[in-house]
Design a protein around this motif. Structure first.
Motif, short mmCIF file in Angstrom:
data_model
loop_
_atom_site.label_atom_id
_atom_site.label_comp_id
_atom_site.label_asym_id
_atom_site.label_seq_id
_atom_site.Cartn_x
_atom_site.Cartn_y
_atom_site.Cartn_z
N PHE A 57 -6.01 2.04 2.17
CA PHE A 57 -5.01 2.25 1.26
C PHE A 57 -3.77 2.96 2.15
O PHE A 57 -3.93 4.10 2.68
CB PHE A 57 -4.89 2.74 -0.11
CG PHE A 57 -3.62 3.01 -0.73
CD1 PHE A 57 -2.83 2.08 -1.49
CD2 PHE A 57 -3.11 4.21 -0.79
CE1 PHE A 57 -1.81 2.34 -1.89
CE2 PHE A 57 -1.96 4.26 -1.36
CZ PHE A 57 -1.18 3.37 -2.02
N ASP A 58 -2.65 2.30 2.21
CA ASP A 58 -1.43 3.17 2.87
C ASP A 58 -0.08 2.45 2.08
O ASP A 58 0.06 1.42 1.81
CB ASP A 58 -1.36 2.72 4.40
CG ASP A 58 -0.33 3.46 5.18
OD1 ASP A 58 0.52 3.77 4.40
OD2 ASP A 58 -0.16 3.26 6.37
N ALA A 59 0.76 3.42 1.64
CA ALA A 59 1.75 3.24 0.66
C ALA A 59 2.95 2.45 1.76
O ALA A 59 3.48 1.80 1.20
CB ALA A 59 2.38 4.51 0.25
N GLY A 60 2.72 3.08 2.95
CA GLY A 60 3.80 2.20 3.78
C GLY A 60 5.03 2.99 4.38
O GLY A 60 6.00 2.39 4.98
N TYR A 66 -7.71 6.43 -6.15
CA TYR A 66 -6.09 6.50 -6.25
C TYR A 66 -5.54 6.15 -7.60
O TYR A 66 -6.12 5.52 -8.36
CB TYR A 66 -5.58 5.45 -5.29
CG TYR A 66 -5.97 5.61 -3.70
CD1 TYR A 66 -5.04 6.29 -3.05
CD2 TYR A 66 -7.02 5.13 -3.40
CE1 TYR A 66 -5.45 6.69 -1.72
CE2 TYR A 66 -7.56 5.34 -1.82
CZ TYR A 66 -6.76 5.87 -0.95
OH TYR A 66 -6.91 6.20 0.15
N LYS A 67 -4.52 6.85 -7.95
CA LYS A 67 -3.55 6.31 -9.12
C LYS A 67 -2.23 6.12 -8.60
O LYS A 67 -1.54 7.18 -7.89
CB LYS A 67 -3.66 7.40 -9.90
CG LYS A 67 -4.87 7.88 -10.83
CD LYS A 67 -4.80 8.90 -11.89
CE LYS A 67 -3.60 8.47 -12.92
NZ LYS A 67 -3.55 9.48 -14.03
N TYR A 68 -1.85 4.94 -8.67
CA TYR A 68 -0.67 4.47 -8.05
C TYR A 68 0.45 3.83 -9.00
O TYR A 68 0.09 3.38 -10.08
CB TYR A 68 -0.79 3.15 -7.00
CG TYR A 68 0.54 2.79 -6.34
CD1 TYR A 68 0.68 3.30 -5.02
CD2 TYR A 68 0.94 1.66 -6.94
CE1 TYR A 68 1.81 2.84 -4.53
CE2 TYR A 68 2.18 1.09 -6.15
CZ TYR A 68 2.51 1.69 -4.98
OH TYR A 68 3.55 1.12 -4.44
N LYS A 104 -7.50 -4.41 8.96
CA LYS A 104 -6.75 -3.53 8.38
C LYS A 104 -6.07 -4.26 7.53
O LYS A 104 -5.11 -5.17 7.67
CB LYS A 104 -5.79 -2.70 9.09
CG LYS A 104 -4.88 -1.69 8.25
CD LYS A 104 -3.78 -0.95 9.06
CE LYS A 104 -3.03 -0.16 8.31
NZ LYS A 104 -3.49 0.82 7.44
N SER A 105 -6.08 -3.76 5.87
CA SER A 105 -5.28 -4.50 5.11
C SER A 105 -3.92 -4.14 5.02
O SER A 105 -3.63 -3.04 5.48
CB SER A 105 -5.83 -3.89 3.68
OG SER A 105 -7.31 -4.32 3.31
#
Length: 685
Positions: free
Chosen positions: A116-119, A366-368, A449-450
């Motif tokens: 996971f990466d918010a970006g 994670y909580k997004y 990578k996602s």
């Protein structure tokens, strides 16, 4: 500001109380008393050691992966004048104007992460992470004060304090503050970093505990760029006037990025423990190691706008035309367990025929949350929430044939969770040919990578999209050569990237095979209207050369990069980048070590990126190619006992070859800064 001062005072009060309990650590180094011979006779062994930086050593989490090793402080003048994190000689950046604002690497620099990466990375240069923290072994209390000032244009203030409250227990803190107003309206960058850290090692050196807490608050105003697109040409009506008189496109907008993070890492050595001598301390080599790491972090990224704009910088608002409050937040809880096994011969002063195996597992929860809010910043127009997890298999293997040759392989594989299927496989080998010939490092990695979250789902007041993209696959091969005696280094890297992700503008509408408007009209109408996109494949070759030369007191430190890609319209990076530092090294009055010189940097022209303020993303826009000329900085730096100082003029050659320059479309860079002053002062008592 008052919260920053209060936190600073609290940290120093906390650390100051350690002195009440601190033991006398100044009498023993490696269990041997360092005594002045005359005082030994006269005072029967009382300590008269003058403590300097050589008695302060540190480690990082990266250095503790295979062993416990410490490094000495670097108190030299090397690169001291290059204080800005976005103006490093070997890591140049492009940006929206000045220190503290959005920036990204100028040279190709892929991300070697999975999962996971918010970006949101436009302000990453100003944040500190757990891997950046130095954990000290201080035989005497250590404090460093660091200050750089260019008036109201920019200022940097840093404080580091560390001390051992027991011979095997160290605590400390860092406090960093960046304040930069820039040369144009609403270019304020205001960043605060603070951290607390602790390193405890049991007396038998089997157990180690590292604890750190990090607080990042990064605030960057956004002006949407100046209206005047010809600010450095003779057509400009304000040329020569104060840049603050230039009109900007956004009058009340900005980003706030926050990160609060807490980490605990514990290691325990089972079985035989070996050691290698270091200066002051020893390098501890385990044969069996158990490690556990816990990390908790909260991250938030917000964009706010308080007034209406004319639509030339950002698209019209969806929820509200005048007010914007876009928020992306996530919480991460990470647990990691690792077992390491080392097989080596006993009693050798030189490590050879060593086998290393690591096996571990990492769990991330994670909580997004992403939302668009009305003017009360509580009532949501859009509210998306999600919880998910990843489980990653960790492994590595290595074999050291001798002190000259080793081979290492690292594996990260997400086998369960939202990003299941992501992996990073990496291999490298160090080969020492000889001291006279040099050494080479062979490496390579394969990454799957996602997409970052910002590519697949984003909803704000000015943009919204939901898309599905393939994973990005990267294959890298590298060859590096180092010759320490000749002070020469060279590297060649090749990248093959499939399904490369980037941001761009929407395509020009076509009717009956004919565009419905010109590119110029389309760009004006779709100002900073961005969408995510994916490219099938691209190739890049990157060659770097570095060389240091000495001619008596004259020195030259040079660095050259050549890059070639088969898709320069998408991967926008200069073909050539060069940097050289030329200076005279002289010592005045036998004690004042002084360098007088200049730094020159240059890159070939290339199509520049554009920048979207609401999303905080650099994107492939209209692709203007700006002229490029050398940039020259002139400086003097000196070292006197425990203090290093510099005086510097940035962009000293402005007006000779060019009146100014851009690194991002529509965002002019800073003009000449006549006077910058910096000092770093260390205290060892």
């Amino acid at each position: 500001m008052y919260k920053s001062i209060a936190l600073f005072v609290f940290c120093f009060l906390l650390l100051g109380t350690g002195a009440l309990f601190a033991q006398d650590l100044k009498t023993k180094v490696n269990d041997n008393k360092l005594l002045d011979s005359l005082r030994k006779k006269e005072e029967n062994g009382l300590d008269s050691v003058i403590f300097t930086s050589r008695f302060i050593r540190y480690t990082t989490l990266k250095l503790t992966k295979d062993s416990i090793q410490t490094l000495a402080l670097d108190t030299s003048l090397n690169g001291f004048q290059n204080f800005s994190m976005i103006a490093q000689p070997r890591r140049p950046t492009i940006g929206t104007g000045n220190l503290g604002l959005a920036a990204r690497p100028m040279l190709f620099e892929p991300s070697k992460t999975i999962g996971f990466d918010a970006g949101f990375h436009s302000l990453d240069f100003y944040a500190i992470g757990h891997d950046d923290i130095k954990y000290y072994k201080a035989r005497t209390p250590f404090t460093n004060l660091y200050f750089v000032s260019a008036g109201e244009t920019e200022a940097v203030f840093k404080v580091t304090h560390s001390q051992n409250i027991k011979p095997n227990w160290n605590i400390g803190a860092n406090f960093n503050r960046i304040g930069a107003n820039g040369y144009y309206t609403r270019q304020r960058g205001d960043h605060l970093n603070a951290d607390l850290f602790n390193w405890y090692q049991s007396p038998n050196k089997r157990y180690n505990l590292w604890v750190s807490a990090i607080f990042n608050t990064l605030k960057a105003r956004e002006n949407g760029s100046v209206f005047n697109d010809e600010i450095y040409t003779n057509k400009s009506q304000t040329l020569g006037l104060d840049h603050m008189s230039e009109s900007v496109r956004l009058s009340d907008a900005g980003h706030i990025y926050r990160e609060n993070s807490f980490l605990i890492k514990q290691t325990y050595f089972v079985g035989r423990i070996d050691s290698l001598a270091q200066e002051i301390s020893q390098k501890i080599l385990p044969t069996n190691k158990i490690a556990y790491t816990f990390k908790y972090s909260q991250n938030s990224y917000t964009f706010h706008k308080g007034n209406a704009d004319n639509g030339t910088a950002i698209p019209a608002g969806i929820a509200n035309v005048s007010f914007t409050y876009d928020s992306t937040r996530y919480m991460n809880v990470q647990n990691e367990f690792m077992y390491s096994f080392f097989l080596r011969a006993k009693g050798n002063s030189i490590i050879k025929n060593e086998l290393k195996l690591d096996a571990g597992i990492r769990h991330d929860f994670y909580k997004y949350n992403q939302g668009v809010y009305y003017s009360d910043r509580k009532s949501p127009y859009y509210d998306f929430r999600s919880t998910f997890q990843n489980v990653t298999l960790l492994g590595s293997a290595g074999y050291r044939f001798s002190s000259r040759i080793d081979l290492n392989v690292d594996v990260q594989q997400i086998f369960q969770g939202r990003n299941s299927g992501d992996f990073l496989y990496e291999g490298r080998s160090n080969v020492m040919l000889s001291k006279s010939v040099g050494r080479i490092v062979l490496g390579g990695y394969f990454q799957n990578k996602s997409p970052e979250e910002v590519f697949t789902r984003y909803f704000g007041n000015h943009y919204d999209w939901e898309a599905t993209f393939n994973r990005t696959k990267t294959i890298n091969l590298s060859f590096k050569y180092y010759h320490d005696k000749l002070k020469f280094e060279a590297a060649a890297e090749y990248y093959l990237i499939n399904d490369y992700l980037y941001f761009t503008m929407p395509a020009i509408p076509v009717k009956d095979g004919v565009p419905t408007m010109s590119e110029e009209d389309f760009y004006k109408k779709n100002a900073n209207n961005i969408v995510p996109a994916q490219l099938g494949s691209l190739n890049l070759l990157k060659i770097t050369l570095g060389k240091k030369l000495n001619f008596g007191k004259f020195n030259v430190d040079s660095y050259l990069v050549y890059q070639k890609t088969d898709n320069p319209n998408i991967l926008r990076t200069p073909e050539v980048y060069a940097f050289a530092s030329i200076y005279l090294d002289h010592t005045f009055f036998k004690t004042l070590k002084t360098n007088v010189g200049l730094d020159v940097r240059y890159n070939t022209p290339y199509k520049n990126y554009s920048y979207s303020a609401p999303a905080g993303q650099f994107y492939v826009g209209e692709g203007r190619t700006f002229d490029s000329y050398p940039i020259v900085d002139v400086w003097v730096k000196a070292s006197l006992r425990k203090a290093n100082l510099f005086v510097k003029t940035d962009y000293a050659n402005q007006g000779l070859l060019s009146k100014g320059y851009y690194s991002v479309n529509r965002y002019p860079m800073m003009d000449r800064v006549l006077f910058k002053f910096g000092v770093s002062w260390s205290f060892y008592d």
